[in-house]
Motif scaffolding. Structure first.
Motif, PDB file in Angstrom:
ATOM      1  N   TRP A 111       0.830  -1.197   0.000  1.00  0.00           N
ATOM      2  CA  TRP A 111       0.000   0.000   0.000  1.00  0.00           C
ATOM      3  C   TRP A 111       0.869   1.253   0.000  1.00  0.00           C
ATOM      4  CZ3 TRP A 111       0.264  -3.721   3.677  1.00  0.00           C
ATOM      5  CH2 TRP A 111       0.956  -3.410   4.842  1.00  0.00           C
ATOM      6  N   GLN A 112       2.175   1.117   0.213  1.00  0.00           N
ATOM      7  CA  GLN A 112       3.087   2.260   0.165  1.00  0.00           C
ATOM      8  C   GLN A 112       3.903   2.251  -1.128  1.00  0.00           C
ATOM      9  OE1 GLN A 112       5.467   2.196   3.698  1.00  0.00           O
ATOM     10  NE2 GLN A 112       3.803   2.904   4.982  1.00  0.00           N
ATOM     11  N   HIS A 113       3.355   1.641  -2.166  1.00  0.00           N
ATOM     12  CA  HIS A 113       4.096   1.480  -3.415  1.00  0.00           C
ATOM     13  C   HIS A 113       4.524   2.791  -4.036  1.00  0.00           C
ATOM     14  CE1 HIS A 113       0.051   2.204  -4.925  1.00  0.00           C
ATOM     15  NE2 HIS A 113       0.621   2.561  -6.057  1.00  0.00           N
ATOM     16  N   ARG A 114       3.862   3.868  -3.744  1.00  0.00           N
ATOM     17  CA  ARG A 114       4.217   5.154  -4.353  1.00  0.00           C
ATOM     18  C   ARG A 114       5.485   5.751  -3.753  1.00  0.00           C
ATOM     19  NH1 ARG A 114       0.762   7.684  -7.627  1.00  0.00           N
ATOM     20  NH2 ARG A 114      -1.197   6.628  -7.989  1.00  0.00           N
ATOM     21  N   SER A 115       5.943   5.230  -2.643  1.00  0.00           N
ATOM     22  CA  SER A 115       7.109   5.829  -1.990  1.00  0.00           C
ATOM     23  C   SER A 115       8.385   5.690  -2.797  1.00  0.00           C
ATOM     24  CB  SER A 115       7.307   5.220  -0.601  1.00  0.00           C
ATOM     25  OG  SER A 115       7.590   3.844  -0.718  1.00  0.00           O
ATOM     26  N   TRP A 116       8.436   4.744  -3.733  1.00  0.00           N
ATOM     27  CA  TRP A 116       9.652   4.553  -4.513  1.00  0.00           C
ATOM     28  C   TRP A 116       9.673   5.313  -5.825  1.00  0.00           C
ATOM     29  CZ3 TRP A 116       9.347   2.619  -9.401  1.00  0.00           C
ATOM     30  CH2 TRP A 116       8.150   2.012  -9.743  1.00  0.00           C
ATOM     31  N   ILE A 117       8.568   5.915  -6.240  1.00  0.00           N
ATOM     32  CA  ILE A 117       8.529   6.516  -7.566  1.00  0.00           C
ATOM     33  C   ILE A 117       9.281   7.827  -7.660  1.00  0.00           C
ATOM     34  CG2 ILE A 117       6.924   6.581  -9.454  1.00  0.00           C
ATOM     35  CD1 ILE A 117       4.656   6.547  -7.854  1.00  0.00           C
ATOM     36  N   PHE A 118       9.582   8.442  -6.571  1.00  0.00           N
ATOM     37  CA  PHE A 118      10.260   9.723  -6.610  1.00  0.00           C
ATOM     38  C   PHE A 118      11.750   9.501  -6.814  1.00  0.00           C
ATOM     39  CE2 PHE A 118       6.446  10.218  -4.032  1.00  0.00           C
ATOM     40  CZ  PHE A 118       5.780  11.145  -4.815  1.00  0.00           C
ATOM     41  N   LEU A 119      12.226   9.890  -7.974  1.00  0.00           N
ATOM     42  CA  LEU A 119      13.617   9.647  -8.336  1.00  0.00           C
ATOM     43  C   LEU A 119      14.545  10.585  -7.568  1.00  0.00           C
ATOM     44  CD1 LEU A 119      13.087   9.384 -12.180  1.00  0.00           C
ATOM     45  CD2 LEU A 119      13.178   7.546 -10.506  1.00  0.00           C
ATOM     46  N   THR A 120      15.594  10.026  -7.017  1.00  0.00           N
ATOM     47  CA  THR A 120      16.581  10.836  -6.309  1.00  0.00           C
ATOM     48  C   THR A 120      17.871  10.957  -7.109  1.00  0.00           C
ATOM     49  OG1 THR A 120      17.341   8.883  -5.123  1.00  0.00           O
ATOM     50  CG2 THR A 120      15.665  10.222  -4.038  1.00  0.00           C
ATOM     51  N   ASP A 121      18.026  10.146  -8.140  1.00  0.00           N
ATOM     52  CA  ASP A 121      19.216  10.185  -8.977  1.00  0.00           C
ATOM     53  C   ASP A 121      18.964  11.122 -10.151  1.00  0.00           C
ATOM     54  OD1 ASP A 121      21.428   9.762 -10.535  1.00  0.00           O
ATOM     55  OD2 ASP A 121      21.243   7.579 -10.583  1.00  0.00           O
ATOM     56  N   SER A 122      19.687  12.231 -10.213  1.00  0.00           N
ATOM     57  CA  SER A 122      19.470  13.210 -11.280  1.00  0.00           C
ATOM     58  C   SER A 122      19.884  12.661 -12.645  1.00  0.00           C
ATOM     59  CB  SER A 122      20.241  14.499 -10.979  1.00  0.00           C
ATOM     60  OG  SER A 122      21.628  14.210 -10.890  1.00  0.00           O
ATOM     61  N   ASP A 123      20.688  11.609 -12.674  1.00  0.00           N
ATOM     62  CA  ASP A 123      21.163  11.015 -13.925  1.00  0.00           C
ATOM     63  C   ASP A 123      20.354   9.778 -14.312  1.00  0.00           C
ATOM     64  OD1 ASP A 123      22.947  11.218 -16.055  1.00  0.00           O
ATOM     65  OD2 ASP A 123      24.322   9.760 -15.164  1.00  0.00           O
ATOM     66  N   PHE A 124      19.198   9.585 -13.694  1.00  0.00           N
ATOM     67  CA  PHE A 124      18.406   8.376 -13.918  1.00  0.00           C
ATOM     68  C   PHE A 124      17.992   8.203 -15.373  1.00  0.00           C
ATOM     69  CE2 PHE A 124      14.336   6.180 -14.252  1.00  0.00           C
ATOM     70  CZ  PHE A 124      14.677   4.959 -13.688  1.00  0.00           C
ATOM     71  N   ARG A 125      17.548   9.271 -16.027  1.00  0.00           N
ATOM     72  CA  ARG A 125      17.077   9.162 -17.414  1.00  0.00           C
ATOM     73  C   ARG A 125      18.174   8.639 -18.335  1.00  0.00           C
ATOM     74  NH1 ARG A 125      12.078  11.438 -18.593  1.00  0.00           N
ATOM     75  NH2 ARG A 125      11.266  12.748 -16.938  1.00  0.00           N
ATOM     76  N   ALA A 126      19.383   9.146 -18.183  1.00  0.00           N
ATOM     77  CA  ALA A 126      20.498   8.704 -19.030  1.00  0.00           C
ATOM     78  C   ALA A 126      20.823   7.233 -18.769  1.00  0.00           C
ATOM     79  CB  ALA A 126      21.717   9.577 -18.779  1.00  0.00           C
ATOM     80  N   LYS A 127      20.816   6.836 -17.497  1.00  0.00           N
ATOM     81  CA  LYS A 127      21.096   5.436 -17.154  1.00  0.00           C
ATOM     82  C   LYS A 127      20.008   4.510 -17.687  1.00  0.00           C
ATOM     83  CE  LYS A 127      23.584   6.623 -12.934  1.00  0.00           C
ATOM     84  NZ  LYS A 127      23.536   6.598 -11.479  1.00  0.00           N
TER      85      LYS A 127
END
Length: 67
Positions: free
Chosen positions: A18-34
């Protein structure tokens, strides 16, 4: 399987779906490139060029805590 059994299993495994939304916030600014590199390999391309017939993508992921 009863709802109480599922609830007990989730509690014992410390899972909180029920807390599945807690992981969607990206903290890595380079995530898109990776992520783009991985998605390109899934599409069998590397640096904009298609992989050759003799080139392969092998993926391995070790999750020691998942049994």
């Amino acid at each position: 399987m009863s709802p109480s059994t599922v609830r007990r299993w989730l509690t014992e495994a410390v899972l909180k779906p029920w807390q599945h939304r807690s992981w969607i916030f990206l903290t890595d600014s380079d995530f898109r490139a990776k992520a783009a590199r991985v998605l390109d390999l899934c599409a069998r391309t590397w640096q904009g060029l298609p992989l050759g017939e003799d080139e392969y993508v092998i993926s391995a992921d070790e999750k020691t805590s998942v049994q």
